[in-house]
Design an enzyme around this catalytic site. Sequence first.
Site, PDB file in Angstrom:
ATOM      1  N   ASP A 436     -13.020   3.133  23.880  1.00 17.89           N
ATOM      2  CA  ASP A 436     -13.443   4.305  23.291  1.00 17.89           C
ATOM      3  C   ASP A 436     -13.865   4.161  21.850  1.00 17.89           C
ATOM      4  OD1 ASP A 436     -13.892   7.180  22.761  1.00 17.89           O
ATOM      5  OD2 ASP A 436     -11.842   7.371  22.194  1.00 17.89           O
ATOM      6  N   ASP A 440     -17.486   4.757  20.318  1.00 20.56           N
ATOM      7  CA  ASP A 440     -17.701   5.612  19.217  1.00 20.56           C
ATOM      8  C   ASP A 440     -18.591   5.027  17.841  1.00 20.56           C
ATOM      9  OD1 ASP A 440     -16.622   7.648  20.799  1.00 20.56           O
ATOM     10  OD2 ASP A 440     -14.643   7.669  19.742  1.00 20.56           O
TER      11      ASP A 440
END
Length: 550
Positions: A436, A440
């Site tokens: 994640d 990002d």
Amino acid sequence: MGAGHSMWSALRLLITEVRSGLRGKHVALVAAGTAFFSLISLVALMLVLLRLCGWLLGVDGTRGAVSQIGDALPAGHGVQAGVTALAGAAVELSLVAFALALLPASLYGEGLRRSFLHLSPVAVQDDTFTGWRGRLGMVPAVVAAPFVMSTALLAAPWLAGLANAGGWRLVLSAVVAFHLLWVLLSTEVLLVFRFVGVGVAGWRATVVSGFVTGAFLCGFLGGFVLFLAVPFDWSAPFGGLAAPGATVAVSLWLYLLHAVLLVGYQLMLCLDGRAGRLLAPAGESCTGLAPGGRVPGRHRGGWPWRADVASRVRLRLRHDRRAGSAKPQFSDDTDGLARWARLHQGHDPSGSVLASAWVVLAQRCARTRLLRAVPPDLLSLGGPLAAAAAVGLAFGGGLWPVASCALVVLSGLLDGLDGAVAVTTGRARPLGAVVDATADRIADLLLVAVLYALGAPASWCVAAATVALLHEYLRARAVAAGMRGVGALSVAERPLRVVLCAVACLGSGLLPAGTPGTGWPWADVCVLVWVAAGGVGLVQLAVGVARALR
């Protein structure tokens, strides 16, 4: 008959609750203080709003519509001349004068916030930066105001034509004007209650109280118009001095209008926390409330059940820590905020409007059956892929940036959905957090590439990428050094970056000539705001990290 009697009883209970909530709050004194703030900011605020209307409708259109509204008001007291002079000064306002007018205009938000805080159950010492919260909370209402006012200005010629025709058309014009003013004014009241008010009330309570308050405000404004028609010399009690007479007359009506506004705010608190059953659909009950709509275990003067999101999240976290304790009924949004706080070592996101809205939106989407079946890592990878596609469309020019805007929003939504789906389905794992975070950072760089494709200067794009990466690097190193939680939720979190990039795409596609009134390129403005917010966010995060690791 029974249902009607029950509704009438509930309405009487609501009125009693409003009167009880206002008792001892010195509403008259608070309304006078709010009127003082409004008197300071009234002219500046009207100049700002009419200047924005001038950019939307054009200088001549705005001046002509305001002139027609002035002609419809009763003659005397110099009303027509004052309205015409105000419109003329507003549409010719320079950018420097416009910026200077924003300072006194913003004081109105501070006055409203302080007044609402006096009525709110939240303690005054718990509301930090009250003035700035009020000023920033007025931004949504100010942004919507030019469109609201433009609607009224566009309708003015048609209403004036009906009124001049006389007969039944005159009556029709009055009825239509009242209802149009009611809807437009209620929209502004709703935004003020929602964003300037203390805590976050439910939308149903906010909408109902906003439109009820708007109706009463329209009635009092009608009374003000009748007051203008009274052939009384305002300067008579002041030795023939016109300025003190006009100031006192306007102040009196500002006081009355704000007294109505404060009663409407108290109505919202009661609808939200104590008489919520009035707004519940058939068969739905207000769970978690004791008789009378109070929070179980709280005295009658306790806070409204939904008036303070932060209090509900902290309450949920305390109950989660008590093994075997019975949990009260919480809303799904509170559950989502509490889950986010648990994953971030108790850091409550409800202190930031943008961050909490982002978390709630992601949690709501994650509860759908379709998304629950998608692997969280696949959602993580979808964010950079959507951002990469947005870069390609941004280079296309024309209306392609509008499609790029949709992909940018999708990229940001996928960023929040991966963690929300993982938590909701019980598939959260350390490797997923690494995937994640990596996705990002790649998506952040691609958002900068979107701004560059829209024409932003390369040097400012490099600066934007640098502050974004420094922001996340500082937080990551602090966590590695033993910091619990996120340190601080700054103004430069990822939701702001997504919003700025989306605004740049939408503006470049729909208004290619640049920002209204200035002609500045959308990408340039957004990248500058990104860098400025990034600098402020770095300072905020550094302070939070220093406190956490001290």
